[in-house]
Design an enzyme around this catalytic site. Structure first.
Site, PDB file in Angstrom:
ATOM      1  CG  ASP A   8      -1.658   0.983   1.445  1.00 16.17           C
ATOM      2  OD1 ASP A   8      -2.230   1.470   0.555  1.00 16.17           O
ATOM      3  OD2 ASP A   8      -1.452   1.779   2.589  1.00 16.17           O
ATOM      4  CG  ASP A  10      -2.047   7.576   0.368  1.00  7.66           C
ATOM      5  OD1 ASP A  10      -0.882   7.840  -0.046  1.00  7.66           O
ATOM      6  OD2 ASP A  10      -3.067   8.009  -0.096  1.00  7.66           O
ATOM      7  CG  ASP A 213      -2.135   2.387   6.459  1.00  3.71           C
ATOM      8  OD1 ASP A 213      -2.564   1.937   5.387  1.00  3.71           O
ATOM      9  OD2 ASP A 213      -2.638   3.334   6.756  1.00  3.71           O
TER      10      ASP A 213
HETATM   11 MG   LIG Z   1      -3.337   3.196   3.449  1.00  2.75          MG
END
Ligand SMILES: [Mg+2]
Length: 267
Positions: A8, A10, A213
């Site tokens: 991922d 961000d 995240d």
């Molecule tokens: Mg993310």
């Protein structure tokens, strides 16, 4: 055995607030030196992901707009890709999602009919997108080059909205920060599965790693051999129930760097 990292962006490879790779850059370069592909798998657009690929000197397949499309550099795999693809610039594209035009048409109609007041990328100038997202204006322009999804940046929707989405073969995905509307078949997991198959054909034995995240990374994390979750800025981990999920100490890119060290150490 070929190792492959799916990640991922961000809040994982990039800092959630500043969108900077300052703290993960050394780890990215160390994986690159070991010829370990880093495959971006993010809600970000092709334009945004190419910006980060070029900045970091990477050239690998990448998955855009929450699993809506897979971009594969031409001649990256030796064998012909056994899926329906189309060619754009220097990429072969496998598309799983729906066009942004179709998604925006639905959003516009629905908003008028139910008098809702939500704001999307298409509604406002880059300067305002910049204020709402924390992206600088140039980055905001790249984020606005959407092909397969639209993001709800502010304002509320209701249950009727979600019911209507499903009827239109669309779905909503909650991101690290915002909510994105994509085609119902867009899926980070499905896209990772396709790439895993293509890498397997090429290298026979592969081992896949996933770094995320937030909740919207579950589909990707479920597809990989080793799944890692990095910490959110306040030091907690997203509430993801998944067997064998490894929770790493380190917020975003700091945790990402720790995963890269583990990837190196596995023989
Ligand atoms: Mg993310």
């Amino acid at each position: 055995m070929k190792k492959i990292v799916f990640t991922d962006l961000d809040g994982s490879l990039l800092d959630l607030k500043s969108y900077s790779y300052y703290k993960s850059e050394a780890a990215v370069q160390s994986l690159k030196k070991d010829n370990i592909p880093i495959v971006f798998c993010s809600s970000k657009t092709k334009c945004e992901q190419l910006f980060y690929q070029e900045s970091l000197g990477l050239r690998h397949p990448f998955i855009t707009e929450n699993g809506s499309a897979i971009f594969i550099p031409k001649r990256y795999f030796k064998r012909k890709i056994p899926y329906h693809t189309f060619v754009t610039d220097d990429y072969e594209v496998i598309s799983l999602g729906k066009s942004v035009a179709e998604i925006r048409a639905f959003l516009d109609t629905f908003r008028k009919e139910f008098e809702l007041k939500f704001t999307c990328f298409a509604d406002i100038p880059p300067e305002e997108v910049s204020m709402l997202t924390g992206l600088d204006v140039r980055s905001a322009r790249r984020a606005m080059m959407r092909e397969y999804s639209e993001m709800l940046l502010s304002g509320a929707v209701n249950q009727v909205f979600y019911n209507a989405l499903a009827l239109k073969d669309l779905r909503s995905i909650k991101d690290s920060k915002f909510e994105t509307i994509v085609g119902a078949k867009a899926s980070k997991g499905a896209a990772v599965k396709i790439l895993k198959y293509l890498y397997e054909r090429e290298f026979e034995r592969i081992r896949t790693f996933g770094i995320g995240d937030s909740i919207n990374d579950i589909e990707m994390l479920e597809e990989v051999d080793d799944a890692y979750l990095v910490q959110r800025p306040e030091g907690s981990w997203s509430a993801i129930e998944m067997a064998d999920l490894k929770k790493m100490l380190g917020v975003g890119p700091v945790g990402w760097t720790r995963v890269a060290e583990l990837v190196h150490s596995i023989q």
